[in-house]
Each structure stands twice: as C-alpha cells, then as structure tokens.
Design an enzyme around this catalytic site. Structure first.
Site, PDB file in Angstrom:
ATOM      1  N   ASP A 157       0.742  -1.108  -0.355  1.00 58.25           N
ATOM      2  CA  ASP A 157      -0.332   0.024   0.250  1.00 58.25           C
ATOM      3  C   ASP A 157       0.890   1.091   0.243  1.00 58.25           C
ATOM      4  O   ASP A 157       0.901   2.224  -0.864  1.00 58.25           O
ATOM      5  CB  ASP A 157      -0.696   0.105   1.354  1.00 58.25           C
ATOM      6  CG  ASP A 157      -2.242  -1.103   0.820  1.00 58.25           C
ATOM      7  OD1 ASP A 157      -2.713  -1.019   0.202  1.00 58.25           O
ATOM      8  OD2 ASP A 157      -1.861  -1.779   1.722  1.00 58.25           O
ATOM      9  N   LEU A 158       1.859   1.372   1.330  1.00 53.49           N
ATOM     10  CA  LEU A 158       2.865   2.455   1.103  1.00 53.49           C
ATOM     11  C   LEU A 158       3.239   2.638  -0.131  1.00 53.49           C
ATOM     12  O   LEU A 158       3.257   4.346  -0.514  1.00 53.49           O
ATOM     13  CB  LEU A 158       4.145   2.048   2.066  1.00 53.49           C
ATOM     14  CG  LEU A 158       2.695   1.928   3.422  1.00 53.49           C
ATOM     15  CD1 LEU A 158       4.190   1.319   4.111  1.00 53.49           C
ATOM     16  CD2 LEU A 158       2.125   2.975   3.715  1.00 53.49           C
TER      17      LEU A 158
END
Length: 397
Positions: A157-158
């Site tokens: 996600d990051l």
C-alpha cells in the site's frame, strides 16, 4: 479530491495533504471509509484512520444514488486531481471514470490505484497488501529458511501510495506545459516489483532464487543484528574492504579472519556466511551491548540499536526534529507522527482529523448547493452530515 478507502489511496492523499493540498475525501454515509472500523485504539477511533486522514475534509455522499454521483461530478469539475483506489472498472460503472470526468474537466489529473493495474490478466483480482507481498516477491525474500514472513507495515500500500503521489505531482507539472490533465495508473504489484532491486539480476545472470536469511543481508556479511552477552541486539553493517579490516582488527579483535581465504571478498564471505556469522556471534556473546556500541562508534562503522516502540518514540532524533506532533480529532487532541518532508520554505501542515461527513455541508455550499437543497439531499439519504460524537460527529476531550 479522493474517492478512496483502506490504505493505498488514503496514504497517497495523506502525502499530498501534508504538502498543503486541499483533499476532499468522499466517504459512504453512515459507515465511511472501511478503515474506520479496523480497531478502536485511539480513544475509540481507528488507528489506521488517524494515521492516514489528517489534513482532509470529509464529505459523506452515496455515490450509488444519481444525485450523489452528480455531487462528485460537480466537485470534479473544479478539482485539479481525482484519486480513486477501487477495483478497476468500479468508478467507470458509476459514471466517475477517467473518460467521463476528463470530459467534464480536461485539466483533471485522474489517478487510479489498484492491485494489478487497469489492464492485464490479473486486472480483476482482489488485492490487499499481504496478497501483493506474496505475488510480487517480498515473502519469498523475508523470514527464515524454514519459515517465510511478511514485512510488518503494509508496504505494498505504501509503495503504491508513494508512486501515486509522485505520478500526480509529475502530471500536474506536465499540465503546466500542455494545459491538459492525464490518467495516472498505479498498480500495487508493480510498485513492489520495482523494489526487488538486485534479486532479479541475480536470477537473470546467475539463476539464483533469493534465500530467506532472517535478520541478515542477502549479499553482504557481517551485516545485521548480533546478540550481545546481555541479550541486547547490536545492529551493524560491514560494506567495504576498509570496514572489514577495521571490524576484524579493532571491533571483534580477530585479525586472523583477514588472512582466511574464505573471507577475502564480499562474495566469498557471502559463500561462507554460516561459518563467518558463527564466528561473529561467538565473539558478540563475550561482551555486553554497551561495549560493542562504544567500539563501533570509536571506529566509525555503521551501527545502531534494535528498539521497541517505547524507545523508538522516545528516540532523541524524534525529539530533535519534532517528529511527534498533535492534531485535533473527534476525540480531542491526539499525537501523530509528523511528516518526514522538511522543506526550508514550506512548513509542515498539521490540521484536524475529520469526523465522518464533518465537511459535507460546507463543501456542498462551496460548489453551489443551497441550504434547502442540502437539507433535501440529507433527508433522502444522499448525503450524511456530522451530528454528534462518534462516526458522524466531533466531540471534545
């Protein structure tokens, strides 16, 4: 504006909001972003929502209703950026895809984040961080030989959020030259794939599958935490011939290792890592961590401690660079980790964390809806507005 949920989209808009962007977050009336329900760690608020949603304005709109979609379209007409991280095709089926919104606003930068991208054979696969960690190779390289492990933070996600923020900024810069917006297509899978670094090259040129090496480096040794006599881990890195010589002579006092033919180069040390790391481990259990840290400091080798959360948050560097800040929230002032972006002429921004729908009436008013129209939309369930403490309100502490 951000039509987002969970982590990858909210992390992207979180970065942009910290840089000063006005982020209007579209949420579902009554429930909001799914991450709001993941826990209640922050005095009743979700830790994930608190982490990712400061500096934003929350507008609760039912996009399944035609009038709800018209609200989002009207907002997009005046927006610089439209960000969405739903499954490919969802926004399009709602009439909120790139083609529809760019027709309304040709200068719009439209960013889509998804698991595998907007095309390809895996396009429609559901994807969360851990799924991508497995598909894109992180689990293959993490953990111990007998058992794999995931990376702790949601790095897929990051990574996607970082690339999305960069793509949005690049598209905005390009728009300054062309006057046109464009679509930015970010896949979590490709974002992690691009981080595999040297592993593909070892496979292409040597046929090597990466091995799981626990807390050690895959290609450099000694590199990683070693446990001292007092049970505390000391982290160190030996990455050059000079480092290796100093480490053997002045840190562990084993100059004989320098003459050992097994350890003459970085690659030969890697080949014989089991024997070498065994020798280093045997040396480290002879002294306490404090002495090892002093020795490493004295010879200017890279070193560090392996800290738990309490000591991380009390780190002297955290205090010196003011990396813990406070922001307002529906439950009062709470601590947050500050932005790592330190710009000399652009101070950081630390505004509130919004309650669900807190800004609905204000934002709708800004795009031309009257009080009567807003009341009618609220009565019809098309929009939700803040009303009391909790999911849809702001309280005081």
């Amino acid at each position: 504006m951000a039509f987002e949920l969970a982590a990858s989209g909210p992390f992207c808009s979180h970065l942009l909001a910290d840089m000063g962007a006005e982020v209007i977050k579209i949420e579902r009336p009554g429930t909001g972003d799914t991450i709001r329900d993941w826990d209640t760690a922050v005095r009743g608020l979700s830790s994930g929502y608190v982490w990712l949603n400061r500096n934003k304005r929350s507008v609760a709109v039912d996009v399944k209703a035609a009038e709800g979609r018209e609200i989002v379209t009207r907002l997009a007409r005046g927006a610089d950026v439209f960000l969405e991280n739903f499954a490919p095709g969802v926004a399009g089926r709602l009439g909120l895809g790139y083609e529809a919104l760019s027709a309304e606003n040709p200068r719009l930068v439209y960013c889509s984040i998804s698991g595998f991208g907007q095309d390809g054979p895996y396009r429609d696969r559901k994807a969360f961080d851990l799924i991508i960690q497995g598909e894109a190779g992180l689990i293959a390289t993490t953990g111990y030989p007998e058992k794999p492990a995931k990376v702790g933070p949601p790095v897929a996600d990051l990574a996607a959020g970082h690339y999305a923020a960069m793509g949005i900024v690049l598209a905005l810069f390009q728009r300054e030259r062309t006057g046109r917006g464009q679509q930015v297509d970010i896949a979590m899978f490709e974002s992690v794939l691009s981080w595999l670094g040297y592993f593909p090259h070892h496979y292409w040129h040597r046929g090597e599958e990466p091995q799981r090496v626990g807390m050690r480096h895959h290609f450099m040794t000694p590199y990683g935490p070693f446990q001292a006599r007092d049970g505390v881990y000391v982290n160190l890195a030996v990455v050059s011939p000079r480092d290796w010589q100093v480490f053997c002579e002045r840190v562990i006092e084993r100059p004989d290792l320098l003459a050992d033919p097994r350890y003459q180069t970085a690659e030969s040390r890697r080949t014989h890592r089991v024997e070498l790391e065994g020798a280093v481990e045997a040396a480290f259990v002879q002294r306490d961590s404090g002495e090892w840290l002093e020795r490493l400091e004295a010879v200017e080798l890279p070193y560090g401690e392996v800290r738990g959360m309490a000591r991380i948050l009390a780190h002297p560097q955290v205090e010196a660079r003011r990396m813990i800040r406070e922001v307002d929230s529906p439950v009062g002032r709470i601590p947050v980790i500050g932005s790592p972006l330190h710009l000399s002429d652009s101070p950081g921004r630390y505004d509130r964390i919004p309650a669900l729908g807190e800004d609905t009436e204000a934002v709708l008013g800004e795009v031309g809806y009257s009080d009567v129209e807003i009341a009618r939309l609220r009565a019809a369930g098309v929009v939700g507005t803040a009303s009391g403490l909790g999911r849809e309100g702001r309280g005081s502490s």
